[in-house]
Design a protein around this motif. Structure first.
Motif, PDB file in Angstrom:
ATOM      1  N   ASN A  67       3.745   3.236 -17.301  1.00 12.85           N
ATOM      2  CA  ASN A  67       3.575   3.237 -18.759  1.00 12.85           C
ATOM      3  C   ASN A  67       2.249   2.613 -19.182  1.00 12.85           C
ATOM      4  OD1 ASN A  67       6.207   4.349 -19.239  1.00 12.85           O
ATOM      5  ND2 ASN A  67       7.068   2.312 -18.805  1.00 12.85           N
ATOM      6  N   SER A  68       1.357   2.431 -18.192  1.00 10.32           N
ATOM      7  CA  SER A  68       0.033   1.847 -18.425  1.00 10.32           C
ATOM      8  C   SER A  68       0.102   0.409 -18.925  1.00 10.32           C
ATOM      9  CB  SER A  68      -0.770   2.700 -19.425  1.00 10.32           C
ATOM     10  OG  SER A  68      -0.984   3.999 -18.899  1.00 10.32           O
ATOM     11  N   GLU A  69       1.206  -0.247 -18.627  1.00 11.55           N
ATOM     12  CA  GLU A  69       1.350  -1.658 -18.970  1.00 11.55           C
ATOM     13  C   GLU A  69       0.923  -2.516 -17.781  1.00 11.55           C
ATOM     14  OE1 GLU A  69       5.199  -2.681 -20.361  1.00 11.55           O
ATOM     15  OE2 GLU A  69       5.212  -1.178 -21.969  1.00 11.55           O
ATOM     16  N   SER A  70       0.166  -3.582 -18.059  1.00  7.68           N
ATOM     17  CA  SER A  70      -0.328  -4.457 -16.999  1.00  7.68           C
ATOM     18  C   SER A  70       0.793  -5.363 -16.493  1.00  7.68           C
ATOM     19  CB  SER A  70      -1.493  -5.300 -17.509  1.00  7.68           C
ATOM     20  OG  SER A  70      -2.015  -6.099 -16.473  1.00  7.68           O
ATOM     21  N   LYS A  71       0.944  -5.414 -15.172  1.00  6.28           N
ATOM     22  CA  LYS A  71       1.962  -6.248 -14.530  1.00  6.28           C
ATOM     23  C   LYS A  71       1.283  -7.196 -13.550  1.00  6.28           C
ATOM     24  CE  LYS A  71       5.565  -3.861 -16.163  1.00  6.28           C
ATOM     25  NZ  LYS A  71       6.611  -4.431 -17.032  1.00  6.28           N
ATOM     26  N   ARG A  72       1.626  -8.462 -13.616  1.00  2.00           N
ATOM     27  CA  ARG A  72       1.126  -9.437 -12.643  1.00  2.00           C
ATOM     28  C   ARG A  72       2.325 -10.142 -12.032  1.00  2.00           C
ATOM     29  NH1 ARG A  72      -0.738 -14.735 -11.725  1.00  2.00           N
ATOM     30  NH2 ARG A  72      -2.753 -14.817 -10.616  1.00  2.00           N
ATOM     31  N   ILE A 127       0.831  -1.203   0.000  1.00  8.01           N
ATOM     32  CA  ILE A 127       0.000   0.000   0.000  1.00  8.01           C
ATOM     33  C   ILE A 127       0.864   1.250   0.000  1.00  8.01           C
ATOM     34  CG2 ILE A 127      -1.638   1.355   1.372  1.00  8.01           C
ATOM     35  CD1 ILE A 127      -2.979  -1.252   2.185  1.00  8.01           C
ATOM     36  N   SER A 128       1.930   1.239   0.812  1.00 11.69           N
ATOM     37  CA  SER A 128       2.796   2.426   0.915  1.00 11.69           C
ATOM     38  C   SER A 128       3.536   2.722  -0.377  1.00 11.69           C
ATOM     39  CB  SER A 128       3.796   2.247   2.062  1.00 11.69           C
ATOM     40  OG  SER A 128       4.734   1.221   1.749  1.00 11.69           O
ATOM     41  N   GLU A 129       3.754   1.703  -1.210  1.00 12.63           N
ATOM     42  CA  GLU A 129       4.451   1.908  -2.472  1.00 12.63           C
ATOM     43  C   GLU A 129       3.584   2.624  -3.506  1.00 12.63           C
ATOM     44  OE1 GLU A 129       5.604  -2.035  -3.534  1.00 12.63           O
ATOM     45  OE2 GLU A 129       7.446  -1.995  -2.338  1.00 12.63           O
ATOM     46  N   GLY A 130       2.273   2.646  -3.294  1.00  9.75           N
ATOM     47  CA  GLY A 130       1.374   3.399  -4.159  1.00  9.75           C
ATOM     48  C   GLY A 130       1.036   2.763  -5.494  1.00  9.75           C
ATOM     49  N   LYS A 131       1.468   1.534  -5.711  1.00  8.90           N
ATOM     50  CA  LYS A 131       1.219   0.885  -7.007  1.00  8.90           C
ATOM     51  C   LYS A 131      -0.263   0.631  -7.271  1.00  8.90           C
ATOM     52  CE  LYS A 131       5.628  -1.586  -7.606  1.00  8.90           C
ATOM     53  NZ  LYS A 131       6.337  -1.243  -6.365  1.00  8.90           N
ATOM     54  N   LEU A 132      -1.060   0.547  -6.216  1.00  2.00           N
ATOM     55  CA  LEU A 132      -2.482   0.253  -6.384  1.00  2.00           C
ATOM     56  C   LEU A 132      -3.304   1.508  -6.614  1.00  2.00           C
ATOM     57  CD1 LEU A 132      -2.911  -2.398  -3.533  1.00  2.00           C
ATOM     58  CD2 LEU A 132      -2.289  -2.774  -5.935  1.00  2.00           C
ATOM     59  N   GLY A 133      -2.680   2.674  -6.516  1.00  3.53           N
ATOM     60  CA  GLY A 133      -3.404   3.923  -6.678  1.00  3.53           C
ATOM     61  C   GLY A 133      -4.263   4.226  -5.466  1.00  3.53           C
ATOM     62  N   ASN A 134      -5.422   4.835  -5.695  1.00  2.00           N
ATOM     63  CA  ASN A 134      -6.347   5.140  -4.606  1.00  2.00           C
ATOM     64  C   ASN A 134      -7.095   3.866  -4.213  1.00  2.00           C
ATOM     65  OD1 ASN A 134      -5.874   8.009  -4.561  1.00  2.00           O
ATOM     66  ND2 ASN A 134      -6.996   8.120  -6.492  1.00  2.00           N
ATOM     67  N   ASP A 184       3.416 -15.939  -1.655  1.00  5.58           N
ATOM     68  CA  ASP A 184       2.204 -15.945  -0.837  1.00  5.58           C
ATOM     69  C   ASP A 184       1.291 -14.764  -1.174  1.00  5.58           C
ATOM     70  OD1 ASP A 184       3.870 -14.026   0.256  1.00  5.58           O
ATOM     71  OD2 ASP A 184       3.412 -14.528   2.339  1.00  5.58           O
ATOM     72  N   GLY A 185       1.578 -14.088  -2.298  1.00  4.23           N
ATOM     73  CA  GLY A 185       0.741 -12.970  -2.696  1.00  4.23           C
ATOM     74  C   GLY A 185       0.747 -12.747  -4.194  1.00  4.23           C
ATOM     75  N   ILE A 186      -0.242 -11.994  -4.675  1.00  2.00           N
ATOM     76  CA  ILE A 186      -0.341 -11.648  -6.087  1.00  2.00           C
ATOM     77  C   ILE A 186      -0.563 -10.147  -6.212  1.00  2.00           C
ATOM     78  CG2 ILE A 186      -1.607 -11.962  -8.249  1.00  2.00           C
ATOM     79  CD1 ILE A 186      -2.574 -14.659  -7.170  1.00  2.00           C
ATOM     80  N   LEU A 187       0.342  -9.481  -6.925  1.00  2.06           N
ATOM     81  CA  LEU A 187       0.219  -8.051  -7.206  1.00  2.06           C
ATOM     82  C   LEU A 187      -0.091  -7.884  -8.689  1.00  2.06           C
ATOM     83  CD1 LEU A 187       0.529  -5.047  -6.451  1.00  2.06           C
ATOM     84  CD2 LEU A 187       2.995  -5.293  -6.856  1.00  2.06           C
ATOM     85  N   ASN A 188      -1.227  -7.289  -8.995  1.00  2.78           N
ATOM     86  CA  ASN A 188      -1.672  -7.118 -10.379  1.00  2.78           C
ATOM     87  C   ASN A 188      -2.023  -5.636 -10.567  1.00  2.78           C
ATOM     88  OD1 ASN A 188      -2.902  -7.234 -12.917  1.00  2.78           O
ATOM     89  ND2 ASN A 188      -3.780  -9.249 -12.522  1.00  2.78           N
ATOM     90  N   TYR A 189      -1.235  -4.914 -11.387  1.00  5.71           N
ATOM     91  CA  TYR A 189      -1.430  -3.464 -11.477  1.00  5.71           C
ATOM     92  C   TYR A 189      -0.951  -2.928 -12.825  1.00  5.71           C
ATOM     93  CZ  TYR A 189       3.604  -2.776 -10.802  1.00  5.71           C
ATOM     94  OH  TYR A 189       4.971  -2.781 -10.968  1.00  5.71           O
ATOM     95  N   PHE A 190      -1.298  -1.672 -13.103  1.00  6.96           N
ATOM     96  CA  PHE A 190      -0.794  -0.963 -14.273  1.00  6.96           C
ATOM     97  C   PHE A 190       0.377  -0.090 -13.850  1.00  6.96           C
ATOM     98  CE2 PHE A 190      -5.177  -1.826 -15.654  1.00  6.96           C
ATOM     99  CZ  PHE A 190      -4.930  -2.351 -16.911  1.00  6.96           C
ATOM    100  N   ASP A 191       1.510  -0.220 -14.530  1.00  6.15           N
ATOM    101  CA  ASP A 191       2.677   0.584 -14.172  1.00  6.15           C
ATOM    102  C   ASP A 191       2.569   1.998 -14.755  1.00  6.15           C
ATOM    103  OD1 ASP A 191       3.367   0.449 -16.848  1.00  6.15           O
ATOM    104  OD2 ASP A 191       5.016  -0.967 -16.560  1.00  6.15           O
TER     105      ASP A 191
END
Length: 352
Positions: free
Chosen positions: A290-295, A136-143, A281-288
């Motif tokens: 450059n608006s590229e999807s990262k999983r 959460i602190s890294e901000g990758k998920l946005g709001n 033990d986790g899955i992070l799925n987000y747009f970087d």
């Protein structure tokens, strides 16, 4: 190194697993006194501690700086008040007390005597929660818009602990027991909510205290946080589900400190004593950016309950911030109390 003398109010599961091992291994603490009303089980591992038959006897005679109130929640108010009035700093097990008024009275008493009062919120030092905090602190998920935090078990038979199972006792049941962790984590991550709605009951039957709860927290920023627990959950869920406008994060509950300590593991001072995970033990799925999807499959770092006692020691010796101070955890009690009211009345409760 300054030595801080500690007295334990009980030597049941909490004393044996969550407190004594860390106090023994930390070079800044010395277990000076332990209350055991009918046994002397502590003598084997803690031979230098004096055994007392009651909390009252320990407070009257023991040379101690801190009292750890790790007795059933229904006695937390009485023993914490007694310790503060005896001029001792206090660490009290979660849940803080059975209600808000008791918690506030203890906070005011500690302040009036210039003593510290800390609530043992050890799950702040679980590997899974720390990973959620980091992501959460890294901000990758946005709001952040929606969150679910669960603490499930498969325990369909009642335990033999009267203070946890008897619905007639204030403070019994899962909401006070496990809910105190989930509420604490929610307020640590997102602050105090505006409103809540709750559904709380006993799956095992009305003759037992609540063992199921769902608490929905409403926040100003269009955020909803759902806290859930059930004792009829044999297949694990993701314990944390975090959804933002840029991505999602799912985290399993993988911290194993309690199990390791129960099995006899000895925690180490100054370094991680739990092993690193061999798999994700986790899955992070987000747009970087450059608006590229990262999983990405993620792996959490080891948690360590020793860090709680290290923070206590640094507060005493260096004046650093006190972990989970009483007047901070009072807000958790307000949420728990409001959740019980909401479930009873079947309505949304305004927390302002």
């Amino acid at each position: 190194m300054q030595l801080v003398k500690v007295g334990l109010c009980a030597f049941g599961m909490s004393g044996k697993v969550f407190h004594a091992p860390f106090l023994k291994e930390h070079p800044g603490f010395f277990i000076s006194a332990i209350v055991e009303r009918s046994k002397e089980e502590s003598k084997d591992k803690y031979p230098d501690a004096t055994i007392y038959l009651s909390v009252e006897e320990m407070l009257q005679n023991a040379d101690i700086d801190i009292v750890v109130v790790n007795t059933p929640v229904q006695t937390h108010f009485e023993y914490t008040k007694m310790a503060l009035e005896s001029g001792k700093n206090v660490i009290v097990e979660k849940p803080f007390t059975v209600n808000v008024s008791e918690a506030l009275e203890l906070v005011r008493l500690a302040e009036s005597k210039n003593l510290f009062l800390s609530v043992y919120q050890n799950r702040r030092f679980d590997r899974d929660y720390l990973q959620v905090q980091k992501i959460i602190s890294e901000g990758k998920l946005g709001n952040i818009r929606e969150v679910e935090i669960r603490f499930d078990r498969f325990r369909t038979e009642p335990s033999a602990k009267e203070h946890k199972e008897n619905p007639k006792l204030n403070g019994s049941g899962s909401l006070h027991d496990l809910g105190s962790h989930l509420v604490d984590q929610a307020t640590q991550l997102f602050g105090f909510p505006e409103k809540l709605f709750a559904d709380i009951f006993s799956m095992k039957g009305e003759e037992f205290a609540n063992d199921y709860f769902e608490v929905l927290l409403y926040y100003k920023s269009d955020l909803r946080v759902r806290l859930k627990s059930s004792v009829f959950t044999k297949e694990d869920h993701y314990a944390y589900k975090i959804f933002g406008d840029k991505g999602s994060f799912l985290q399993e509950r993988t911290d194993d400190q309690e199990n390791e300590l129960t099995a006899g593991a000895v925690p180490m001072y100054g370094k991680d004593w739990m092993k690193r995970l061999q798999e994700s033990d986790g899955i992070l799925n987000y747009f970087d950016e450059n608006s590229e999807s990262k999983r990405i499959l993620t792996s959490s770092e080891p948690g360590n309950y020793m860090n709680y006692y290290q923070q206590i020691y640094e507060h005493i010796v260096f004046g650093y911030a006190l972990p989970s101070l009483g007047n901070e955890v009072v807000r958790n009690m307000k949420i728990i109390e409001a959740a019980l009211e909401s479930s009873r009345k079947g309505k949304i409760i305004d927390l302002n």
